[in-house]
Design a protein around this motif. Sequence first.
Motif, short mmCIF file in Angstrom:
data_model
loop_
_atom_site.label_atom_id
_atom_site.label_comp_id
_atom_site.label_asym_id
_atom_site.label_seq_id
_atom_site.Cartn_x
_atom_site.Cartn_y
_atom_site.Cartn_z
N ILE A 1 0.84 -1.19 0.00
CA ILE A 1 0.00 0.00 0.00
C ILE A 1 0.88 1.25 0.00
O ILE A 1 2.06 1.18 0.31
CB ILE A 1 -0.96 0.02 1.21
CG1 ILE A 1 -0.18 -0.02 2.54
CG2 ILE A 1 -1.95 -1.14 1.13
CD1 ILE A 1 -1.02 0.18 3.78
N GLN A 2 0.27 2.38 -0.35
CA GLN A 2 0.94 3.68 -0.29
C GLN A 2 0.45 4.41 0.95
O GLN A 2 -0.74 4.40 1.25
CB GLN A 2 0.60 4.52 -1.54
CG GLN A 2 1.18 3.98 -2.83
CD GLN A 2 2.69 4.13 -2.89
OE1 GLN A 2 3.26 5.11 -2.43
NE2 GLN A 2 3.35 3.14 -3.47
N SER A 3 1.38 5.05 1.65
CA SER A 3 1.02 5.82 2.84
C SER A 3 1.94 7.01 2.96
O SER A 3 3.16 6.83 3.13
CB SER A 3 1.11 4.94 4.09
OG SER A 3 0.81 5.70 5.23
N GLY A 4 1.37 8.19 2.89
CA GLY A 4 2.18 9.41 3.03
C GLY A 4 3.33 9.48 2.05
O GLY A 4 4.41 9.92 2.39
N GLU B 1 -11.00 -3.88 16.14
CA GLU B 1 -9.91 -4.66 15.55
C GLU B 1 -9.02 -3.77 14.68
O GLU B 1 -7.79 -3.83 14.79
CB GLU B 1 -10.48 -5.81 14.72
CG GLU B 1 -9.39 -6.69 14.11
CD GLU B 1 -9.98 -7.81 13.30
OE1 GLU B 1 -10.11 -8.92 13.85
OE2 GLU B 1 -10.30 -7.59 12.11
N ASP B 2 -9.62 -2.93 13.84
CA ASP B 2 -8.83 -2.02 13.00
C ASP B 2 -7.97 -1.10 13.86
O ASP B 2 -6.79 -0.90 13.58
CB ASP B 2 -9.75 -1.17 12.11
CG ASP B 2 -10.36 -1.97 10.97
OD1 ASP B 2 -9.97 -3.14 10.76
OD2 ASP B 2 -11.26 -1.41 10.30
N PHE B 3 -8.56 -0.54 14.91
CA PHE B 3 -7.83 0.35 15.81
C PHE B 3 -6.66 -0.39 16.45
O PHE B 3 -5.54 0.12 16.50
CB PHE B 3 -8.77 0.89 16.89
CG PHE B 3 -8.10 1.77 17.90
CD1 PHE B 3 -7.97 3.14 17.68
CD2 PHE B 3 -7.58 1.24 19.07
CE1 PHE B 3 -7.33 3.94 18.61
CE2 PHE B 3 -6.94 2.04 20.01
CZ PHE B 3 -6.82 3.40 19.78
N GLU C 1 -6.29 4.60 8.28
CA GLU C 1 -6.42 4.67 6.83
C GLU C 1 -5.55 3.61 6.16
O GLU C 1 -5.93 3.02 5.14
CB GLU C 1 -6.08 6.07 6.31
CG GLU C 1 -7.09 7.13 6.70
CD GLU C 1 -6.95 7.64 8.14
OE1 GLU C 1 -5.92 7.37 8.80
OE2 GLU C 1 -7.88 8.31 8.61
N ASP C 2 -4.36 3.38 6.73
CA ASP C 2 -3.48 2.33 6.19
C ASP C 2 -4.13 0.96 6.33
O ASP C 2 -4.10 0.14 5.40
CB ASP C 2 -2.13 2.33 6.90
CG ASP C 2 -1.33 3.60 6.64
OD1 ASP C 2 -1.54 4.27 5.61
OD2 ASP C 2 -0.48 3.93 7.50
N ILE C 3 -4.73 0.70 7.48
CA ILE C 3 -5.41 -0.59 7.70
C ILE C 3 -6.57 -0.73 6.72
O ILE C 3 -6.77 -1.80 6.12
CB ILE C 3 -5.89 -0.71 9.16
CG1 ILE C 3 -4.71 -0.71 10.13
CG2 ILE C 3 -6.76 -1.95 9.35
CD1 ILE C 3 -3.74 -1.86 10.00
N ASP C 4 -7.32 0.36 6.50
CA ASP C 4 -8.44 0.33 5.55
C ASP C 4 -7.98 0.06 4.12
O ASP C 4 -8.73 -0.50 3.32
CB ASP C 4 -9.22 1.65 5.58
CG ASP C 4 -10.13 1.77 6.78
OD1 ASP C 4 -10.44 0.74 7.42
OD2 ASP C 4 -10.54 2.91 7.09
N ALA C 5 -6.76 0.45 3.78
CA ALA C 5 -6.24 0.30 2.42
C ALA C 5 -5.74 -1.12 2.14
O ALA C 5 -5.47 -1.46 0.98
CB ALA C 5 -5.12 1.30 2.17
#
Length: 94
Positions: free
Chosen positions: A25-28, A59-61, A72-76
């Motif tokens: 994934i892409q992040s920042g 769980e995401d948190f 947002e990274d977890i969502d991606a």
Amino acid sequence: MSQASQEPTRSTTPAAAVIPLKFPIQSGGSRIEKLTMRRGTRKDMKEAHKFSVDEAEQEDFLFARLCGVTLEDIDALDLADSKALQDAFRAMVG
């Protein structure tokens, strides 16, 4: 009865799990190709429960917190990588 049989057994689970991403994934502006998940604490779990009453959001948190990334990274994450993250967490908590 021997003293050894009364002592609790200790598991030798790793301090962290490295999860290579099948679909980075892409992040920042950076490409994330793997996630490193540290072992969780009761405090992490309490913070997840404070964050939301919804189990999926908790769980995401928790995963974001343990991996040092954003929600947002977890969502991606691709679903295959999300499952690998869940499997690594379950293996750590046994």
